[in-house]
Scaffold this active site. Structure first.
Site, PDB file in Angstrom:
ATOM      1  N   ARG A  38       0.791  -1.238   0.043  1.00  0.00           N
ATOM      2  CA  ARG A  38       0.084  -0.165   0.149  1.00  0.00           C
ATOM      3  C   ARG A  38       0.755   1.252   0.027  1.00  0.00           C
ATOM      4  O   ARG A  38       0.551   2.177  -0.387  1.00  0.00           O
ATOM      5  CB  ARG A  38      -1.045  -0.119   1.340  1.00  0.00           C
ATOM      6  CG  ARG A  38      -2.208   1.242   1.168  1.00  0.00           C
ATOM      7  CD  ARG A  38      -3.134   0.807   2.167  1.00  0.00           C
ATOM      8  NE  ARG A  38      -4.273   1.927   2.176  1.00  0.00           N
ATOM      9  CZ  ARG A  38      -4.288   2.842   3.045  1.00  0.00           C
ATOM     10  NH1 ARG A  38      -3.387   2.991   3.873  1.00  0.00           N
ATOM     11  NH2 ARG A  38      -5.359   3.614   2.861  1.00  0.00           N
ATOM     12  N   ILE A  64      -7.302   8.028  -0.898  1.00  0.00           N
ATOM     13  CA  ILE A  64      -7.282   6.427  -0.794  1.00  0.00           C
ATOM     14  C   ILE A  64      -8.114   6.018   0.233  1.00  0.00           C
ATOM     15  O   ILE A  64      -7.837   6.254   1.411  1.00  0.00           O
ATOM     16  CB  ILE A  64      -5.651   5.837  -0.686  1.00  0.00           C
ATOM     17  CG1 ILE A  64      -5.623   4.250  -0.999  1.00  0.00           C
ATOM     18  CG2 ILE A  64      -4.824   6.343   0.183  1.00  0.00           C
ATOM     19  CD1 ILE A  64      -4.220   3.899  -1.254  1.00  0.00           C
ATOM     20  N   SER A  65      -9.069   5.305  -0.094  1.00  0.00           N
ATOM     21  CA  SER A  65      -9.965   4.695   0.844  1.00  0.00           C
ATOM     22  C   SER A  65      -9.352   4.101   2.031  1.00  0.00           C
ATOM     23  O   SER A  65      -8.237   3.494   1.812  1.00  0.00           O
ATOM     24  CB  SER A  65     -11.110   3.929   0.370  1.00  0.00           C
ATOM     25  OG  SER A  65     -11.734   4.554  -0.671  1.00  0.00           O
ATOM     26  N   GLN A  66      -9.808   4.278   3.333  1.00  0.00           N
ATOM     27  CA  GLN A  66      -9.391   3.394   4.474  1.00  0.00           C
ATOM     28  C   GLN A  66      -9.583   1.824   4.146  1.00  0.00           C
ATOM     29  O   GLN A  66     -10.528   1.374   3.462  1.00  0.00           O
ATOM     30  CB  GLN A  66     -10.382   3.555   5.564  1.00  0.00           C
ATOM     31  CG  GLN A  66      -9.969   2.887   6.820  1.00  0.00           C
ATOM     32  CD  GLN A  66     -11.042   3.191   7.968  1.00  0.00           C
ATOM     33  OE1 GLN A  66     -11.923   4.343   7.979  1.00  0.00           O
ATOM     34  NE2 GLN A  66     -11.091   2.423   8.909  1.00  0.00           N
TER      35      GLN A  66
END
Ligand code: SAH
Length: 214
Positions: A38, A64-66
């Site tokens: 990530r 960027i989403s959780q």
């Protein structure tokens, strides 16, 4: 897949364990998260936070989403290998990488050209091969429909009509539905030519889905 599966990624494995503790059950989703670097999807200055269960800023004021949210949405998709999935909102490309790890046939649309170009280069470098498009996700990809599943990673206020029509009968769409104050995670299933059913799955906050390109 290329770089991501050749080396053990201890931090990503810890993140997957954290998500499992938080209730994510789909082992294929957890395995995907345990593999993906990530930190490669965020700015270098954010790298130290990349394996925390937190959303992070990316270019163009987007996020960027959780990881929990990525896992939750992906779990709702119940993807089988080879299924054709359309993602709206490529952003960093992280969610697209998760879908690739799950052996789906992945299509993804982004409305910011800058993000589209960055994601394209990043995913290629990491060995992922989704088909990426620069355009307005509200239009979908009519020439490539129908899709088994559609995943929207920005929040529309209404269910996008054209996307509903690009689902195969029996397929479904996962989307955060609602305005800027917050959204309900929603699954819209196409049950017939003109028939759809809807279920909701808790509260989330996403960036808005906006019309047009930039
Ligand atoms: N899936 C992304 C999350 C990015 S945030 C990731 O894994 O990083 C949501 C993204 O949706 C943003 O990049 C935003 O620019 C994009 N977006 C918003 N409205 C859109 C639209 N109409 N069409 C395509 N992308 C859109």
């Amino acid at each position: 897949m290329a770089d991501s599966s050749q080396h053990k990624n201890v931090k990503a494995e810890e993140l997957a364990k954290d998500l499992k503790r938080k209730g994510i059950r789909d082992e294929r989703v957890l395995a995907a998260i345990a593999k993906i670097p990530r930190e490669q999807f965020v700015d270098k200055s954010m790298a130290e936070y990349a394996y925390l269960d937190r959303p992070l800023p990316i270019e163009e004021g987007q996020t960027i989403s959780q990881p929990y949210t990525v896992a939750f949405q992906t779990e709702l998709l119940q993807l089988k290998p080879g299924e054709k999935v359309l993602e709206i909102g490529t952003g960093s490309g992280y969610q697209a990488a998760v879908l690739c790890e799950m052996e789906a046939e992945v299509y993804s649309i982004e409305r910011y050209q800058e993000l589209y170009l960055l994601a394209k280069e990043r995913l290629r470098r990491l060995g992922y091969t989704p088909q990426l498009f620069f355009g307005d996700g509200y239009e979908g990809l009519p020439g490539l429909a129908p899709f088994d599943k559609i995943l929207i990673t920005a929040a529309p206020e209404e269910i996008p009509e054209k996307l509903k029509e690009q689902l195969r009968i029996g397929g479904w769409m996962v989307l955060p539905l609602g305005g800027r104050q917050g959204q309900k995670m929603t699954v819209v299933k196409r049950t017939g030519e003109d028939r759809y059913s809807r279920t909701t799955h808790g509260d989330f906050i996403f960036v808005p889905m906006q019309e047009g390109t930039q």
